[in-house]
Design a protein around this motif. Structure first.
Motif, mmCIF file in Angstrom:
data_model
loop_
_atom_site.group_PDB
_atom_site.id
_atom_site.type_symbol
_atom_site.label_atom_id
_atom_site.label_comp_id
_atom_site.label_asym_id
_atom_site.label_seq_id
_atom_site.Cartn_x
_atom_site.Cartn_y
_atom_site.Cartn_z
ATOM 1 N N THR A 38 0.826 13.645 3.062
ATOM 2 C CA THR A 38 1.879 12.645 3.259
ATOM 3 C C THR A 38 1.599 11.905 4.566
ATOM 4 O O THR A 38 1.439 12.524 5.618
ATOM 5 C CB THR A 38 3.265 13.302 3.305
ATOM 6 O OG1 THR A 38 3.543 13.866 2.019
ATOM 7 C CG2 THR A 38 4.344 12.273 3.643
ATOM 8 N N TYR A 49 2.757 8.668 7.050
ATOM 9 C CA TYR A 49 3.732 7.656 7.437
ATOM 10 C C TYR A 49 3.061 6.667 8.392
ATOM 11 O O TYR A 49 2.352 7.077 9.316
ATOM 12 C CB TYR A 49 4.924 8.287 8.174
ATOM 13 C CG TYR A 49 5.641 9.384 7.438
ATOM 14 C CD1 TYR A 49 6.575 9.107 6.447
ATOM 15 C CD2 TYR A 49 5.399 10.728 7.757
ATOM 16 C CE1 TYR A 49 7.248 10.127 5.790
ATOM 17 C CE2 TYR A 49 6.065 11.755 7.109
ATOM 18 C CZ TYR A 49 6.990 11.445 6.116
ATOM 19 O OH TYR A 49 7.655 12.455 5.464
ATOM 20 N N HIS A 109 3.251 7.118 2.239
ATOM 21 C CA HIS A 109 2.396 7.563 1.146
ATOM 22 C C HIS A 109 2.756 9.015 0.878
ATOM 23 O O HIS A 109 2.583 9.873 1.748
ATOM 24 C CB HIS A 109 0.921 7.449 1.509
ATOM 25 C CG HIS A 109 0.008 8.171 0.563
ATOM 26 N ND1 HIS A 109 -0.333 7.658 -0.660
ATOM 27 C CD2 HIS A 109 -0.610 9.391 0.657
ATOM 28 C CE1 HIS A 109 -1.134 8.515 -1.284
ATOM 29 N NE2 HIS A 109 -1.310 9.573 -0.504
ATOM 30 N N GLU A 110 3.268 9.287 -0.297
ATOM 31 C CA GLU A 110 3.749 10.629 -0.627
ATOM 32 C C GLU A 110 2.607 11.506 -1.121
ATOM 33 O O GLU A 110 1.977 11.226 -2.141
ATOM 34 C CB GLU A 110 4.823 10.554 -1.713
ATOM 35 C CG GLU A 110 6.138 9.953 -1.258
ATOM 36 C CD GLU A 110 6.980 10.920 -0.444
ATOM 37 O OE1 GLU A 110 6.509 12.054 -0.168
ATOM 38 O OE2 GLU A 110 8.107 10.548 -0.083
ATOM 39 N N HIS A 131 0.811 -1.211 0.000
ATOM 40 C CA HIS A 131 0.000 0.000 0.000
ATOM 41 C C HIS A 131 0.852 1.272 0.000
ATOM 42 O O HIS A 131 0.298 2.367 -0.097
ATOM 43 C CB HIS A 131 -0.916 0.018 1.229
ATOM 44 C CG HIS A 131 -1.680 -1.249 1.418
ATOM 45 N ND1 HIS A 131 -2.665 -1.664 0.559
ATOM 46 C CD2 HIS A 131 -1.571 -2.225 2.373
ATOM 47 C CE1 HIS A 131 -3.147 -2.828 0.969
ATOM 48 N NE2 HIS A 131 -2.507 -3.185 2.066
ATOM 49 N N ALA A 132 2.155 1.129 0.083
ATOM 50 C CA ALA A 132 3.042 2.270 0.277
ATOM 51 C C ALA A 132 3.757 2.650 -1.018
ATOM 52 O O ALA A 132 4.013 1.805 -1.872
ATOM 53 C CB ALA A 132 4.076 1.943 1.354
ATOM 54 N N ASP A 133 4.081 3.928 -1.144
ATOM 55 C CA ASP A 133 4.966 4.357 -2.224
ATOM 56 C C ASP A 133 6.399 3.934 -1.941
ATOM 57 O O ASP A 133 7.184 3.726 -2.877
ATOM 58 C CB ASP A 133 4.911 5.883 -2.371
ATOM 59 C CG ASP A 133 3.547 6.367 -2.822
ATOM 60 O OD1 ASP A 133 2.942 5.715 -3.694
ATOM 61 O OD2 ASP A 133 3.076 7.392 -2.293
ATOM 62 N N ASP A 188 -6.263 7.876 -1.669
ATOM 63 C CA ASP A 188 -5.200 8.660 -2.303
ATOM 64 C C ASP A 188 -5.261 10.132 -1.892
ATOM 65 O O ASP A 188 -5.382 11.030 -2.737
ATOM 66 C CB ASP A 188 -5.297 8.541 -3.826
ATOM 67 C CG ASP A 188 -4.026 9.058 -4.520
ATOM 68 O OD1 ASP A 188 -2.949 9.054 -3.872
ATOM 69 O OD2 ASP A 188 -4.119 9.463 -5.690
ATOM 70 N N VAL A 244 -4.762 5.423 2.633
ATOM 71 C CA VAL A 244 -4.119 5.427 1.318
ATOM 72 C C VAL A 244 -5.100 5.034 0.219
ATOM 73 O O VAL A 244 -4.972 5.484 -0.933
ATOM 74 C CB VAL A 244 -2.888 4.491 1.343
ATOM 75 C CG1 VAL A 244 -2.380 4.189 -0.053
ATOM 76 C CG2 VAL A 244 -1.783 5.103 2.199
ATOM 77 N N GLU A 245 -6.097 4.226 0.553
ATOM 78 C CA GLU A 245 -7.079 3.814 -0.455
ATOM 79 C C GLU A 245 -7.767 5.007 -1.103
ATOM 80 O O GLU A 245 -8.200 4.927 -2.260
ATOM 81 C CB GLU A 245 -8.128 2.895 0.180
ATOM 82 C CG GLU A 245 -7.638 1.477 0.405
ATOM 83 C CD GLU A 245 -8.717 0.586 0.997
ATOM 84 O OE1 GLU A 245 -9.752 1.131 1.468
ATOM 85 O OE2 GLU A 245 -8.537 -0.647 0.994
ATOM 86 N N PHE A 268 -3.194 3.320 7.994
ATOM 87 C CA PHE A 268 -2.442 3.681 6.800
ATOM 88 C C PHE A 268 -3.109 3.104 5.550
ATOM 89 O O PHE A 268 -3.345 3.826 4.565
ATOM 90 C CB PHE A 268 -1.013 3.164 6.935
ATOM 91 C CG PHE A 268 -0.113 3.448 5.769
ATOM 92 C CD1 PHE A 268 0.457 4.703 5.601
ATOM 93 C CD2 PHE A 268 0.186 2.457 4.840
ATOM 94 C CE1 PHE A 268 1.300 4.965 4.529
ATOM 95 C CE2 PHE A 268 1.025 2.710 3.770
ATOM 96 C CZ PHE A 268 1.585 3.970 3.615
ATOM 97 N N ARG A 269 -3.424 1.815 5.577
ATOM 98 C CA ARG A 269 -4.039 1.167 4.409
ATOM 99 C C ARG A 269 -5.354 1.842 4.047
ATOM 100 O O ARG A 269 -5.612 2.139 2.874
ATOM 101 C CB ARG A 269 -4.267 -0.310 4.698
ATOM 102 C CG ARG A 269 -4.855 -1.090 3.526
ATOM 103 C CD ARG A 269 -5.246 -2.498 3.916
ATOM 104 N NE ARG A 269 -6.375 -2.515 4.833
ATOM 105 C CZ ARG A 269 -7.650 -2.381 4.441
ATOM 106 N NH1 ARG A 269 -7.952 -2.204 3.155
ATOM 107 N NH2 ARG A 269 -8.624 -2.416 5.332
#
Length: 354
Positions: free
Chosen positions: A200, A202, A52-53, A36-38, A196, A193-194, A189-190
């Motif tokens: 940022t 962490y 995630h940036e 899930h991470a960049d 987007d 991030v879904e 985090f997951r």
């Protein structure tokens, strides 16, 4: 909590991660967040970070837990083959006697037991608890040389326990402190991030919290986010043995606990409480007038001061082999922190009006 999320929690609880020996747990945590991470990265001592940036100049938040647990260590081997112990972190001498243990050696696990004199042979007038340094592990050998072929001085030792499903969605296991925290950090985090988000984010699993917040000191210096939420267990006080003057009124199943005072930045407290109220997430409050006793205490004094917050997962019987949590509190915490991260630009920058 779906099957994938429960399997991840079971995996985390099944590995042994005493402070200074967290590698197996950190690997499993990284494997979950990596997809899930960049980017993911680790440092020299094993602190693990997923990133995630967001866009350049976007606000940043770190959602963290500590991946280590309390334990013991072999400090000496007697000529009779018994293993003498020292503590790793705040191990409780009152719960170690008469327990199955695992010695984690370079060649694999070695099973043993911590001896307890039979009740028939003990002095009935002396029911004091021996210090852990006075307790011993019996691995079944007859001589010291036999023991030295199997184990080394400095090998870590953990209690051997099962993960037990209790009624009403509750679980009992060793080391909820703080595998539930890193589970929540990864899940928040997951979920964030879904969507987007233009933020940022962490996710962090620190090492050596039980030895004095050591990993958080390293991460706080290196990462430099705009805000940090440190997730850890907190004492659930809804069982009969809790001293009435210790801790706040915290119940299992009533949601995550937001601490107020000391390290907890008031603007970050307000942000999380606002999200909880508007999204109708369950939330409890706790007083932390002097310190939180969590990684938040290290993060908030890092660099020039990082706005920080401790969010607690209610936990009964902390630092025992039978810690009890409610899975709904984990889901609620992950959902709350994901929603807070997604809306971070509404609340940042965090400061105090003077």
């Amino acid at each position: 909590m779906d099957e994938m999320q429960r399997s991840f929690l079971t995996d985390l609880l099944s590995v042994s991660t005493p402070s200074g020996f967290e590698t197996a747990g950190q690997r499993r945590w990284l494997s979950y967040v990596d997809e899930h991470a960049d980017e993911t990265r680790t440092d020299a001592y094993g602190n693990a970070v997923a990133i995630h940036e967001g866009p350049e100049e976007s606000p940043s938040i770190a959602i963290t837990g500590h991946g280590d647990e309390i334990g013991m260590m072999i400090r000496a081997i007697t000529d009779e083959g018994y293993l003498q112990l020292s503590r790793i972190g705040g191990s409780d001498r009152t719960v170690t006697r008469g327990q199955h243990v695992t010695v984690h050696t370079d060649d694999g696990p070695v099973d043993g037991v911590i001896g307890q004199v039979a009740i028939h042979l003990r002095d009935s007038e002396d029911e004091t608890y021996d210090e852990i340094a006075e307790q011993h592990v019996d691995i079944g050998v007859e001589e010291g040389d036999d023991a030295r072929e199997l184990v080394d001085i400095g090998d870590p030792v953990t209690l051997a326990t099962e993960i037990t499903d209790l009624a009403d969605g509750r679980l009992a296991a060793r080391g909820m402190d703080n595998r539930v925290g890193i589970w929540t950090a990864a899940e928040a985090f997951r979920r964030a991030v879904e969507s987007d988000p233009d933020v940022t984010i962490y996710a962090v699993s620190t090492v050596q919290e039980e030895l004095g917040l050591r990993g958080a000191e390293m991460v706080g210096f290196e990462l430099d986010p705009d805000a940090v939420v440190a997730i850890d267990v907190t004492h659930a006080t809804d069982h009969p043995d809790t001293p009435s003057i210790r801790g706040s009124d915290v119940e299992l199943g009533s949601g995550p606990v937001v601490a107020r005072g000391s390290a907890n930045h008031p603007s970050l407290v307000d942000a999380v409480r606002t999200v909880a109220a508007e999204s109708e997430f369950d939330l409890q409050l706790a007083a932390a007038g002097s310190r939180t006793g969590t990684d938040a205490d290290a993060f908030y004094t890092a660099r020039g001061g990082i706005p920080s917050l401790n969010v607690g997962i209610p936990n009964r019987y902390m630092h025992t082999p039978v810690e009890v949590i409610d899975r709904s509190d984990l889901d609620s915490a992950a959902a709350l922190l994901a929603a807070t991260a997604i809306r971070l630009d509404e609340f940042a920058p965090f400061g105090v009006d003077l």
